[in-house]
Design an enzyme around this catalytic site. Structure first.
Site, PDB file in Angstrom:
ATOM      1  CB  SER A 218     -48.822  69.511 -10.443  1.00 22.62           C
ATOM      2  OG  SER A 218     -48.977  68.286 -11.099  1.00 22.62           O
ATOM      3  CG  HIS A 246     -50.904  72.787  -9.058  1.00 19.56           C
ATOM      4  ND1 HIS A 246     -50.590  72.185  -7.854  1.00 19.56           N
ATOM      5  CD2 HIS A 246     -51.463  71.825  -9.825  1.00 19.56           C
ATOM      6  CE1 HIS A 246     -50.911  70.904  -7.905  1.00 19.56           C
ATOM      7  NE2 HIS A 246     -51.444  70.654  -9.084  1.00 19.56           N
ATOM      8  CE  LYS A 275     -54.461  70.636  -7.078  1.00 21.25           C
ATOM      9  NZ  LYS A 275     -54.603  69.342  -6.406  1.00 21.25           N
TER      10      LYS A 275
HETATM   11  C1  LIG Z   1     -53.836  70.439 -12.608  1.00 21.13           C
HETATM   12  C2  LIG Z   1     -54.917  69.782 -11.787  1.00 21.13           C
HETATM   13  N1  LIG Z   1     -56.182  69.818 -12.235  1.00 21.13           N
HETATM   14  C3  LIG Z   1     -57.180  69.248 -11.541  1.00 21.13           C
HETATM   15  C4  LIG Z   1     -56.938  68.583 -10.357  1.00 21.13           C
HETATM   16  C5  LIG Z   1     -58.068  67.926  -9.640  1.00 21.13           C
HETATM   17  O1  LIG Z   1     -58.465  68.703  -8.548  1.00 21.13           O
HETATM   18  P1  LIG Z   1     -59.122  68.069  -7.260  1.00 21.13           P
HETATM   19  O2  LIG Z   1     -58.030  67.471  -6.448  1.00 21.13           O
HETATM   20  O3  LIG Z   1     -59.807  69.207  -6.607  1.00 21.13           O
HETATM   21  O4  LIG Z   1     -60.100  67.035  -7.747  1.00 21.13           O
HETATM   22  C6  LIG Z   1     -55.644  68.566  -9.839  1.00 21.13           C
HETATM   23  C7  LIG Z   1     -55.334  67.972  -8.525  1.00 21.13           C
HETATM   24  O5  LIG Z   1     -55.096  66.922  -8.222  1.00 21.13           O
HETATM   25  C8  LIG Z   1     -54.597  69.140 -10.589  1.00 21.13           C
HETATM   26  O6  LIG Z   1     -53.327  69.087 -10.165  1.00 21.13           O
END
Ligand SMILES: Cc1ncc(COP(=O)(O)O)c(C=O)c1O
Length: 425
Positions: A218, A246, A275
């Protein structure tokens, strides 16, 4: 006043923090430039009004700004079809799941979305969690590996899952299958890499090894070389877990795993609904025994209320639109337009995905640039150390499928003005 409230009041009056001093800890964080502010927005869309952090009081929204900072990549969070699906789910199923999935919170709607995700990800079964964070932490701990090999830029929820699992965690160089292979060889007591073996670390024949990586990163907008990672993992008999947070919904209706045709080489596919799918929640997808094990062993699943039905309904409709509609094409057109525009202005734009990290360099330049484009009505955050290495501060630009060409041009104009004023162009 109740006896308990009385006790709290006494503690405050007495001024003793009993070793807890949140104000001092906050000040220390500020001194190190590590404090963060909330930023209220009045809606989740390509345009929104934002306010400075009002702490505990009502936000005072300013003018409308263009958002190039959200993960709402397909712009579906206010899409009529998705909103209707959430309303319908609330009416017919309920606003909340009411209990853990293992008690009474397991509805037909949850099962329907899990089937849709399993189809999209090419697996036998999928399982919803209340967030992506919970999915990573719960699944990694439930797998209970002996050794985890983790990309150095993996998301915090993966890192926390590794820590909580108690496994020995080996961090390999970012997106580098050779580094992964070297780390595995260093722990191997048999096979082709014997001579590199560390005599102190011997791999038991039935030791379990897990490789875990984001697919799209990200902060860098780059993509893990999953096929090569699978090659290495297979050589050493390790499982692979991929976080598609992502990528979900953006590539071939699934993620990078689908784009690269790797569903049958990756044991655990994980992702979020929060997302591109414009909702809330996380999932894993894999074999029937894997999912059934996680149902029983992932504490963040067992001891947490089932995902709220409106979130499930919204994500289900968003997944359908992502797979069948033309939103993905709109997003990729916008990404190309903005990447070309920023590059033509003279910026160095990293990555190869919908995330466009505009490399600036110094922390001060990045903050100044983000502030100036904000004055021009564009919201895109400066990403600084320690989130990224020193000297690689950047602006993370994330266009949405719903930005118009005129809006993309406004973003480019803002980058031009800000970059020239700061002497970066
Ligand atoms: C790569 C990644 N994994 C997991 C998460 C966690 O997801 P969530 O926001 O649904 O808890 C995120 C997001 O913030 C993320 O960017």
């Amino acid at each position: 006043m109740t006896e308990q409230a009385d006790l709290h009041a006494d503690a405050e009056v007495g001024g003793s923090n009993h070793g807890f001093d949140p104000a001092a800890r906050l000040a220390e964080r500020r001194d190190r430039n590590l404090d963060r502010d909330l930023q209220p927005a009045d809606r989740v869309a390509a345009r929104t009004r934002m306010a400075p952090d009002p702490r505990g009081t009502r936000p005072d929204y300013g003018d409308e700004r263009l958002v190039f900072a959200a993960n709402n990549y397909l712009g579906l969070a206010q899409d009529d079809r998705v909103v209707r699906a959430a309303q319908q789910a609330a009416r017919s199923v309920g606003t909340g799941a009411g209990a853990s999935r293992l008690v009474t919170g397991d509805t037909g709607l949850h099962r329907a979305l899990e089937r849709d995700i399993a189809v999209a990800k090419g697996t036998e079964r999928a399982l919803l969690f209340s967030s992506g964070y919970a999915a990573n932490v719960g699944t990694i701990t439930a797998l209970d590996p002996d050794v985890i090999f983790s990309d150095e830029l993996n998301h915090a929820s993966i890192i926390d899952g590794c820590r909580l699992s108690g496994a020995e965690t080996v961090v390999y160089d970012h997106c580098d299958p050779n580094s992964l292979a070297e780390e595995m060889a260093a722990r191997n007591i048999s096979g082709e890499a014997d001579e590199q073996c560390d005599a102190n670390v011997q791999r038991d024949a039935d030791e379990s090894w897990l490789v875990v990586t984001d697919s799209v990163f990200s902060m860098d907008g780059d993509v893990a070389p999953l096929a090569e990672i699978c090659d290495v993992a297979e050589r050493f008999g390790a499982w692979v877990m991929v976080d598609e947070a992502h990528a979900t919904g953006l590539y071939d209706g699934g993620g990078i795993v689908q784009r690269d045709g790797l569903a049958d080489r990756i044991e655990v596919q994980m992702g979020t609904l929060s997302k591109a799918l414009a909702s809330q929640g996380g999932y894993i997808a894999g074999s029937e025994p894997l999912v059934e094990h996680v149902v029983n062993a992932a504490r963040s699943f067992v001891f947490s209320t089932g995902l709220a039905p409106p979130a499930v309904g919204a994500a289900r409709e968003a997944l359908r639109i992502a797979r069948e509609g033309d939103r993905r094409e709109q997003l990729w057109d916008n990404v190309e337009y903005l990447r070309d525009g920023l590059t033509s202005l003279g910026y160095d734009v990293l990555g190869e995905t919908q995330i466009l990290p505009v490399l600036v360099g110094s922390r001060d330049d990045a903050v100044a640039l983000a502030d100036r484009i904000r004055d021009c009505g564009i919201v895109a955050p400066a990403i600084r150390p320690p989130t990224v290495p020193e000297g690689t501060s950047r602006i993370r630009v994330a266009p949405m499928a719903t930005h118009t060409t005129a809006e993309l041009d406004r973003c480019l104009d803002a980058f031009e003005i800000a970059g020239q004023e700061r002497g970066l162009l």
